[in-house]
Scaffold this motif. Sequence first.
Motif, PDB file in Angstrom:
ATOM      1  N   ASN A 414       5.021   3.072   4.743  1.00  0.00           N
ATOM      2  CA  ASN A 414       6.443   2.617   4.804  1.00  0.00           C
ATOM      3  C   ASN A 414       7.152   3.262   4.321  1.00  0.00           C
ATOM      4  OD1 ASN A 414       8.583   1.407   5.776  1.00  0.00           O
ATOM      5  ND2 ASN A 414       7.829  -0.592   5.062  1.00  0.00           N
ATOM      6  N   PRO A 415       7.598   4.663   3.614  1.00  0.00           N
ATOM      7  CA  PRO A 415       7.963   5.428   3.111  1.00  0.00           C
ATOM      8  C   PRO A 415       9.388   4.729   2.830  1.00  0.00           C
ATOM      9  CG  PRO A 415       7.056   6.724   4.864  1.00  0.00           C
ATOM     10  CD  PRO A 415       6.926   4.646   5.795  1.00  0.00           C
ATOM     11  N   PRO A 420      15.272  -0.570   3.091  1.00  0.00           N
ATOM     12  CA  PRO A 420      14.064  -1.260   2.843  1.00  0.00           C
ATOM     13  C   PRO A 420      13.292  -2.244   3.993  1.00  0.00           C
ATOM     14  CG  PRO A 420      16.314  -1.804   1.460  1.00  0.00           C
ATOM     15  CD  PRO A 420      16.628  -1.463   2.692  1.00  0.00           C
ATOM     16  N   ILE A 421      13.133  -2.313   5.118  1.00  0.00           N
ATOM     17  CA  ILE A 421      11.859  -3.283   5.872  1.00  0.00           C
ATOM     18  C   ILE A 421      10.815  -2.854   6.212  1.00  0.00           C
ATOM     19  CG2 ILE A 421      12.452  -3.848   7.913  1.00  0.00           C
ATOM     20  CD1 ILE A 421      15.089  -1.852   8.512  1.00  0.00           C
ATOM     21  N   PRO A 422      10.622  -3.727   5.590  1.00  0.00           N
ATOM     22  CA  PRO A 422       8.724  -4.653   5.066  1.00  0.00           C
ATOM     23  C   PRO A 422       8.561  -4.084   6.910  1.00  0.00           C
ATOM     24  CG  PRO A 422       9.435  -6.327   5.064  1.00  0.00           C
ATOM     25  CD  PRO A 422      10.814  -5.551   5.342  1.00  0.00           C
ATOM     26  N   HIS A 423       7.378  -3.558   6.768  1.00  0.00           N
ATOM     27  CA  HIS A 423       6.408  -4.080   8.337  1.00  0.00           C
ATOM     28  C   HIS A 423       5.349  -4.372   8.305  1.00  0.00           C
ATOM     29  CE1 HIS A 423       9.351  -1.618  10.251  1.00  0.00           C
ATOM     30  NE2 HIS A 423       9.412  -0.657   8.974  1.00  0.00           N
ATOM     31  N   ASN A 424       4.088  -4.862   9.254  1.00  0.00           N
ATOM     32  CA  ASN A 424       3.342  -5.427   9.079  1.00  0.00           C
ATOM     33  C   ASN A 424       2.164  -5.360  10.284  1.00  0.00           C
ATOM     34  OD1 ASN A 424       4.092  -7.588   7.175  1.00  0.00           O
ATOM     35  ND2 ASN A 424       3.268  -9.688   9.117  1.00  0.00           N
ATOM     36  N   GLU A 436      -6.576  -0.774  -0.384  1.00  0.00           N
ATOM     37  CA  GLU A 436      -6.092  -1.101  -2.086  1.00  0.00           C
ATOM     38  C   GLU A 436      -4.791  -1.025  -1.116  1.00  0.00           C
ATOM     39  OE1 GLU A 436      -6.998   3.452  -3.617  1.00  0.00           O
ATOM     40  OE2 GLU A 436      -5.098   3.737  -1.908  1.00  0.00           O
ATOM     41  N   ARG A 437      -3.762  -1.589  -2.052  1.00  0.00           N
ATOM     42  CA  ARG A 437      -2.178  -1.341  -2.298  1.00  0.00           C
ATOM     43  C   ARG A 437      -1.716  -0.531  -3.129  1.00  0.00           C
ATOM     44  NH1 ARG A 437      -0.547  -6.555  -0.240  1.00  0.00           N
ATOM     45  NH2 ARG A 437       0.025  -5.872   1.684  1.00  0.00           N
ATOM     46  N   ARG A 456       5.048  -3.166   2.290  1.00  0.00           N
ATOM     47  CA  ARG A 456       6.644  -3.012   1.597  1.00  0.00           C
ATOM     48  C   ARG A 456       7.370  -1.296   1.760  1.00  0.00           C
ATOM     49  NH1 ARG A 456       8.118  -8.120  -0.813  1.00  0.00           N
ATOM     50  NH2 ARG A 456       5.788  -9.479  -0.827  1.00  0.00           N
ATOM     51  N   SER A 457       8.594  -1.624   1.834  1.00  0.00           N
ATOM     52  CA  SER A 457       8.975  -0.548   1.985  1.00  0.00           C
ATOM     53  C   SER A 457       9.023   0.516   0.503  1.00  0.00           C
ATOM     54  CB  SER A 457      10.601  -0.084   2.127  1.00  0.00           C
ATOM     55  OG  SER A 457      11.091   0.651   1.929  1.00  0.00           O
ATOM     56  N   GLY A 458       8.211   2.015   0.440  1.00  0.00           N
ATOM     57  CA  GLY A 458       8.145   2.432  -0.111  1.00  0.00           C
ATOM     58  C   GLY A 458       6.256   1.995  -0.796  1.00  0.00           C
TER      59      GLY A 458
END
Length: 496
Positions: A414-415, A420-424, A436-437, A456-458
């Motif tokens: 999620n570059p 800054p929107i998280p995605h699931n 890993e995260r 999450r974003s980034g």
Amino acid sequence: MLSRRNMIKLGTLGGLAAVVPIRAAMSPSERVLELTRGAHGAHAHGATLVSAGVAPTVTPFTRALLIPPVLSPLLSTLTTDYYRMTIRPAQVEIFPGFRTDVLSYGGQFTGPTIRARAGRKIVITQTNGMSDPTAVHLHGGHVPPESDGHPMDTFDPGSSRVYTYPNRQAGATLWYHDHAHHLEAEHVYRGLAGFYTIKDDVEDRLRLPSGAHDVPLMFRDAQFDELGQLVYAMGGFRDRKTVLVNGRAQPFFRVKRRKYRFRLLNTCLDRDLNLTLGADGELVQIASDGGLLPAPVPATSVAVWPGERVEVVVDFTRYATGTQVVLVNDRGSEDSTRNVLRFDVVGDADDDESVIPATLRPLPDLGEPTVTRDVSFSMDLATGTFLLDGKTFDPTRVDQNVKLGTTELWRIHNPAGGPPIPHNMHLHLAQFQVVERDGLPVIGHEAGLKDTVTVRSGSNVSFKVRFDGYTGRYVYHCHLLEHSSMAMMAQMEITR
Ligand SMILES: [Cu+2]
């Protein structure tokens, strides 16, 4: 009504829809059409804004928690339980004195719980009593493609569809929900979600809290108008300022001084939860999306993102009789989204033989990945479109060709750079294991078997997944359902 062909055509529906006001009196399918027109500019300013007025409120913790009813089989044979359900509009009392129109499985606002047993097959005949097409997806289920509820595999109003669930998987908390493409967000919002739990022999032997002490808790947010009606505006998540637990706002739940197992499920379209009993409280995580963790993991707070399940045990012997313990969502910014449920400790338990064992169930060995895939979430700011690998969902396109019996490494990106929107990320068919995260191992329930993981974003999240059991086409998508309904979804085909 939306035909399948129209739904395919709508495959390019853009994210601009998120800011287009929608008329309240429309059916969900009409709204999708309106959104499409809006996305192309024709009606962007022509629609009437929903007037929410002042929604009814409840006095916190004055109404008891509802436990969704358990669906009874029509027939049970040596191998199989047969069920029947009708998907239909209903009116329910969410606020005292108000009748709220919802969409329901069998008239229940939190759909009836289906209790499965590992190794026993379940066959459910679903009848569509709505005015929209529907597909029923068993989220977390390891099921053949024809029973997966693929977003294009819908059935029309007035017709029925038989879903077969083999339950050849470990005990876990699954859930079923609508997955008709473009309609799933609104359908789930209006009520089309229910629990589906699988139990197995391993679990039985662990003597975890069971029966009335094994409690499903479905959390979802909503916006209501002054008549107590649900207000649905795509992208209107900031206005959904009431969190319901099993269909009620801020209920209380009377508990004895003993252990309880809670199956936490977040069915919000967008809202993430972080649940806590306070700094001195303890939530012992015992299971993730795919079932039991290797060992219990005590925590003072538990994050639950849309689509995820986390099971916890709370031991109320640490509280004196008469104590009131509020379950707080510390991501909420107002009382109605923050203080979501209160436990009232009402006395000693007659008998408490349940335990939290030191070990639960080892994770399966998924093997070493032989294939690596990169999948990226992004947003096209010019069109407001949500994308997976730069594309919106096209049901005629296969995005990943997977060989049956292969273990793969999926790296989900999620570059940073856009909003800054998280995605699931949610995969159908398979449970995965997060490796890993951002280069670090994950902890708690995230280290268990998962079918939905937030990115999450980034951030980058890698997981191992093994494709076993069934060939065919399955989707993977963002489980912020407004994103998937705007086509942030792609398809994999599993072949021999
Ligand atoms: Cu998303």
